[in-house]
Design a protein around this motif. Sequence first.
Motif, PDB file in Angstrom:
ATOM      1  N   SER A 154       0.816  -1.209   0.000  1.00  0.00           N
ATOM      2  CA  SER A 154       0.000   0.000   0.000  1.00  0.00           C
ATOM      3  C   SER A 154       0.852   1.262   0.000  1.00  0.00           C
ATOM      4  N   LYS A 155       2.110   1.165   0.423  1.00  0.00           N
ATOM      5  CA  LYS A 155       3.015   2.313   0.402  1.00  0.00           C
ATOM      6  C   LYS A 155       4.070   2.185  -0.702  1.00  0.00           C
ATOM      7  N   ASN A 156       4.685   1.013  -0.807  1.00  0.00           N
ATOM      8  CA  ASN A 156       5.806   0.860  -1.738  1.00  0.00           C
ATOM      9  C   ASN A 156       5.377   0.807  -3.196  1.00  0.00           C
ATOM     10  N   LEU A 157       4.145   0.352  -3.479  1.00  0.00           N
ATOM     11  CA  LEU A 157       3.689   0.318  -4.869  1.00  0.00           C
ATOM     12  C   LEU A 157       3.555   1.730  -5.453  1.00  0.00           C
ATOM     13  N   PRO A 158       2.774   2.635  -4.841  1.00  0.00           N
ATOM     14  CA  PRO A 158       2.700   3.991  -5.412  1.00  0.00           C
ATOM     15  C   PRO A 158       4.020   4.748  -5.349  1.00  0.00           C
ATOM     16  N   ARG A 159       4.804   4.551  -4.304  1.00  0.00           N
ATOM     17  CA  ARG A 159       6.089   5.241  -4.210  1.00  0.00           C
ATOM     18  C   ARG A 159       7.024   4.817  -5.345  1.00  0.00           C
ATOM     19  N   SER A 160       7.067   3.520  -5.641  1.00  0.00           N
ATOM     20  CA  SER A 160       7.922   3.027  -6.722  1.00  0.00           C
ATOM     21  C   SER A 160       7.514   3.636  -8.056  1.00  0.00           C
ATOM     22  N   ILE A 161       6.207   3.758  -8.277  1.00  0.00           N
ATOM     23  CA  ILE A 161       5.693   4.329  -9.526  1.00  0.00           C
ATOM     24  C   ILE A 161       6.058   5.808  -9.632  1.00  0.00           C
ATOM     25  N   ILE A 162       5.854   6.555  -8.550  1.00  0.00           N
ATOM     26  CA  ILE A 162       6.098   7.998  -8.566  1.00  0.00           C
ATOM     27  C   ILE A 162       7.584   8.311  -8.748  1.00  0.00           C
ATOM     28  N   ILE A 163       8.457   7.430  -8.269  1.00  0.00           N
ATOM     29  CA  ILE A 163       9.900   7.633  -8.460  1.00  0.00           C
ATOM     30  C   ILE A 163      10.348   7.131  -9.834  1.00  0.00           C
TER      31      ILE A 163
END
Length: 541
Positions: free
Chosen positions: A303-312
């Motif tokens: 729930s945190k690492n999926l969107p963060r990976s995409i945004i980076i």
Amino acid sequence: MRDKISQLFCLQKNACKTNSTDNRGHNVPTKATCNNGTMCANGSVGTEGPEATETDTSGTGRLRKPLERNGSTPNDTVHLERRLGLFSGVALIVGTMIGSGIFVSPSGLLVRTGSVGVSFIIWLACGLLSLLGALAYAELGTMNTSSGAEWAYFMDAYGPAPAFLFSWVSTLVLKPSQMAIICLSFAQYAVEAFMTECDPPRGVVKMVALVAIVMILFVNCYSVNAGMAVQNVFTAAKLVAVLIVICGGAWKLLQGNTDHLSNAFSGPLPNVGSIATAFYTGLWAYDGWNNLNYVTEEIKNPSKNLPRSIIIGIPLVTLCYALINISYLAAMSPQEMIESDAVAVTFGNRILGALAWLMPLSVTISTFGSANGTLFAAGRLCFAASREGHLLDILSYVHVRRLTPAPGLIFHSLIASAMVLHGTIDSLIDFFSFTAWIFYGGAMLALIVMRYTKPNYPRPYKVPIIIPVVVLVISIYLVAAPIFETPRIEYLYALIFIFAGLIFYVPFVKLGMTPRFMNKVTLFFQLLLEVVPTSSMAMFE
């Protein structure tokens, strides 16, 4: 069957006894009774707190998997473990996206647009579209953390038939063709490094591509950690290669080589159909933006690492692509780019001099890493769809010790190898892009539909509704424009192939018919590959 497999693998006694032998996916909950009397849902055994049996608030009454899994326990069933952190997530996105596309596609984009300025705008627009699509996928992936990406979302939004059609096309065409294209590009650059005086023989290129597929298959079957280690290392190496290109272009610009950039919009503007096909070429270079959604069951804290990976990851790739295109145009003319079969190699010959061999080496590293990430994700799609009964049961099994979805990986590699022996890069790219955007649009529609049909689903990450709407409209344009502007029989073949899947869906999935010999086939491959169903380890005592 159970006795043979338990004798072969010498499994330790398990503390749980399973009440259901249905080992299918997240839509078919199974329960097991543990030593302490607690009930475990969806194939997970042990006490994971009250959220482990959370009821679907959409009114369907199904049991939902918890969004986060605490990891395996000594008495747990076999499953894919959560091993991917933020760095590995970014590496999977960047490493898969930066592959052969930026080294094969620049000339194709110039041919279809006829303008340097328009082609550059399309490069940026493709990056923006990929980011918007990936952000929408981040909401879908945090709603349903099952592996399989579009397949899992279609199951939730539309039901089993559309999900089956997606798994049918993706397993047999989309993912294998993607890997075949990348491996052919890898082989082309690898062979050209040793044959500077003439074009490399096609047979040699295809043999090298096949060797690459076998090597990548071995690494990913051996260990998930090994597969991700290869991905991380090759992603770092390809970023170094990108930096070499950018620095070389910057040096040329400082010398005043700006002629090809100053008249960027001098050519005629392309028509609507040409823009759509140009988008196909550009989006192929960006493809892989959704690959992390295929492995959500293996991401730590998705729930945190999926969107963060995409945004980076995706903005980083877009920036690299923009700077690489500027660097190309600083060193060669648009016509030279169009005439070059290997733009990056030509660039290296112009800029690096005696070190020109670094460029084909860098490209082979880049494409090898991209192929590794593609297979890593593709095997999880096979695993998820087969677990639900949409493909052969054996494809949902994992290795009893290494915990890798070996059958799915092998299956994809065999089809990709057949495509390498048969197809060419250009024909594969066109078919891939047209078909893929049908399903990308379907995923956007699924998100919109579930905003109304499942309003109470937990959404740790939520995008504005305008984002999936915009991506859906663009995907409709990308699918429809080429058909109306330049109709080709291949588009009809693609649609026929998609719906031909219903011929297999009705008898084998809907009606549950299974040929008698399939049990023996499944047992044979279980013994050969040492694999078991993900929810059946607890049955062996």
